[in-house]
Write an enzyme that holds these catalytic residues in place. Structure first.
Site, mmCIF file in Angstrom:
data_model
loop_
_atom_site.group_PDB
_atom_site.id
_atom_site.type_symbol
_atom_site.label_atom_id
_atom_site.label_comp_id
_atom_site.label_asym_id
_atom_site.label_seq_id
_atom_site.Cartn_x
_atom_site.Cartn_y
_atom_site.Cartn_z
ATOM 1 N N ASP A 29 69.767 79.198 49.532
ATOM 2 C CA ASP A 29 70.531 78.816 49.976
ATOM 3 C C ASP A 29 71.977 79.164 50.248
ATOM 4 O O ASP A 29 72.028 80.590 50.323
ATOM 5 C CB ASP A 29 70.599 77.218 50.028
ATOM 6 C CG ASP A 29 71.073 76.835 50.925
ATOM 7 O OD1 ASP A 29 70.559 77.023 52.376
ATOM 8 O OD2 ASP A 29 72.244 75.826 50.563
ATOM 9 N N GLU A 37 60.336 79.707 43.040
ATOM 10 C CA GLU A 37 61.914 78.761 43.567
ATOM 11 C C GLU A 37 61.343 78.590 45.580
ATOM 12 O O GLU A 37 60.782 79.177 46.117
ATOM 13 C CB GLU A 37 63.519 79.785 44.282
ATOM 14 C CG GLU A 37 64.407 79.047 44.693
ATOM 15 C CD GLU A 37 65.055 78.365 44.142
ATOM 16 O OE1 GLU A 37 64.694 76.791 43.399
ATOM 17 O OE2 GLU A 37 66.393 78.233 43.838
ATOM 18 N N GLY A 85 61.867 71.290 43.599
ATOM 19 C CA GLY A 85 61.131 71.790 44.942
ATOM 20 C C GLY A 85 60.121 72.569 45.259
ATOM 21 O O GLY A 85 59.413 72.693 45.728
ATOM 22 N N VAL A 106 65.546 71.400 55.460
ATOM 23 C CA VAL A 106 64.217 71.072 56.261
ATOM 24 C C VAL A 106 63.700 70.349 54.980
ATOM 25 O O VAL A 106 64.353 70.463 53.490
ATOM 26 C CB VAL A 106 63.407 72.731 55.918
ATOM 27 C CG1 VAL A 106 64.062 73.364 57.014
ATOM 28 C CG2 VAL A 106 63.534 74.091 54.890
#
Ligand code: IMP
Length: 178
Positions: A105, A101, A46, A155
């Site tokens: 979360d 990162e 990510g 998202v």
């Protein structure tokens, strides 16, 4: 492939992200101004877009390395069990490290990776996350720098996926099922 149809509502524009990265880069330069070579470790997959933009804004000698951890699989919920799928290539003992990162979360991924990297005795280890969802936090950890705090929304875009889709969107959008 996600089973339910969804649309993506724009949340943070490419321009807003770029402006925030400029601010973050100035703070990172100040923090690491005495380093001879900063090791920027991107958490795959990510963070790949974020790290590419961030390192090009940082006016310091940098080395780039990657680590891949998994906790989400293809779903929308953290599995809480973090596995290292790919380790960094370089040595970080005595080095100045910045861990990058995409989203914090529950915090389990960041906590696990910070613990792992600290066990290798870097001189300095700081963390940066593009996005932070503080309301979802379960592990007691926070990034040293945060791009944007966001509410509890799923998202995508700017490197972040939903079941391996939408990483190539230039902005951050939230998933809305239709
Ligand atoms: P944590 O271990 O729960 O903090 O999860 C961190 C990882 O979960 C992030 O690096 C992302 O890969 C993934 N993740 C968390 N929230 C989202 C989201 O809203 N969209 C896509 N991936 C997410």
């Amino acid at each position: 492939m996600p089973e339910r149809p969804y649309v993506i509502d724009k949340m943070i524009s490419a321009k807003t992200i770029a402006a925030r990265i400029e601010e973050l880069a100035r703070e990172i330069e100040a923090e690491y101004k005495d380093t001879d070579k900063l090791v920027v470790v991107g958490l795959l997959r990510g963070s790949f877009v974020f790290i590419a933009d961030l390192v090009r804004e940082i006016d310091l000698p940098v080395e780039v390395d990657f680590l891949e951890a998994s906790s989400y699989g293809d779903g929308m919920e953290s599995s809480r069990e973090v596995r290292i799928l790919k380790d960094i290539r370089g040595q970080i003992e005595g080095r100045d490290v910045l861990l990058v990162e995409d989203i914090v979360d529950t915090g389990f991924t960041l906590e696990h990776v910070v613990h792992l990297l600290k066990s290798r005795h870097p001189r300095k280890l700081r963390t940066i996350a593009l996005l932070d969802k503080p309301s979802r936090r379960e592990a007691p950890i926070k990034g040293d720098w945060i791009g944007f705090e966001i509410p509890d929304e799923f998202v995508v875009g700017y490197g972040i996926d939903f079941a391996q889709r939408n990483r190539n969107l230039p902005f951050i959008g939230k998933v809305r099922f239709t």
